[in-house]
Design a protein around this motif. Structure first.
Motif: not given
Length: 286
Positions: A70-71, A118-119, A123-126
């Protein structure tokens, strides 16, 4: 592939990750905030030219490295994907410039020239979103997951200044041909103040955003089967001459117009071993 939720109106420039008009729209409260595309891509690397918006890309292969799964690519950034062992489903979400400021929740000039996990942004939700997408079947369910995630981020984020929104829509309406000095006067700001606010809330100054609009409008008109003369396309989209057109292809797509056309895929990205000169770079500052 994907099933769209149509929205009324738009923040401006067509926000399709693809080269055509059929990409599903992400619509919140009647306004289009971005476009969604889900494609099964070849294992070889592919490249995405620069756009005026912010692009998320999510790879759903189990063997894709976590840092590449995820970017987020900032305004005006070209990117390439890694070479993989097999065909991989990819989701592309291209946020319009005004909505990107809300969804990212931070000044967009902080993302210029960047291509980040993306993280690192959410953060954690990603990571939870990535897992949910991997566990879901292709199509409507994945679209709804992304739409809900974008909606939650947009609800929490800052609103662009009305003057920025007005100036951006004016640029889009004129195909990027509005003189910047006149644009500042139209919204009641000084030239320098408009530049500062555009960089903060859209990621790039008005002149660069106007060039990106012209470039995107032109490439969306390209027809690999029945190509139009480049000099005619340049004139129709406000380029002073073909030299300026070639400059934008080099800066925004890392290649020549002819190679771009030959390498163009339905997703609006490029697949060609010769299309690599940008090396994941952002467009140059004006």
């Amino acid at each position: 592939m994907g099933v769209g939720i149509p929205g009324e109106g738009s923040e401006g420039e067509q926000a399709s990750p693809g080269n055509g008009a059929g990409a599903p729209r992400l619509a919140l409260g009647g306004g289009v905030v971005g476009d969604y595309a889900e494609n099964l891509m070849a294992a070889r690397p592919w490249f995405m030219p620069a756009t005026s918006g912010v692009t998320w890309r999510v790879g759903l292969a189990d063997d894709l490295p976590g840092s590449a799964a995820g970017r987020v690519s900032g305004t005006g950034r070209m990117f390439r994907t890694p070479e993989l062992a097999r065909e991989t489903p990819w989701i592309l979400v291209r946020l319009t410039p005004l909505s990107a400021y809300r969804v990212l929740g931070a000044p967009l000039d902080e993302f210029v020239g960047t291509d980040v996990d993306l993280g690192d942004v959410y953060g954690r939700t990603a990571h939870q979103l990535l897992e949910a997408l991997r566990e879901s079947a292709p199509g409507q369910r994945r679209f709804e997951l992304v739409r809900a995630y974008v909606a939650a981020r947009a609800e929490q984020g800052p609103e662009p200044a009305p003057e920025v929104a007005r100036a951006w829509r004016r640029l889009v309406a004129t195909g990027g041909r509005t003189p910047i000095a006149g644009l500042a006067a139209e919204v009641g700001w000084s030239h320098q103040h408009l530049l500062r606010k555009f960089r903060q809330q859209l990621g790039r100054p008005p002149k660069t955003m106007a060039r990106l609009i012209r470039f995107r409008n032109l490439v969306q008109r390209l027809d690999p089967v029945h190509p139009a003369p480049w000099d005619r396309l340049a004139a129709e989209h406000g380029y002073y001459d073909q030299a300026h057109l070639y400059r934008d292809f080099h800066e925004f797509a890392g290649t020549t117009p002819a190679r771009y056309l030959a390498a163009l895929l339905p997703c609006g990205c490029l697949s060609d071993p010769e299309v690599h000169s940008f090396q994941d770079t952002a467009v140059a500052a004006p």
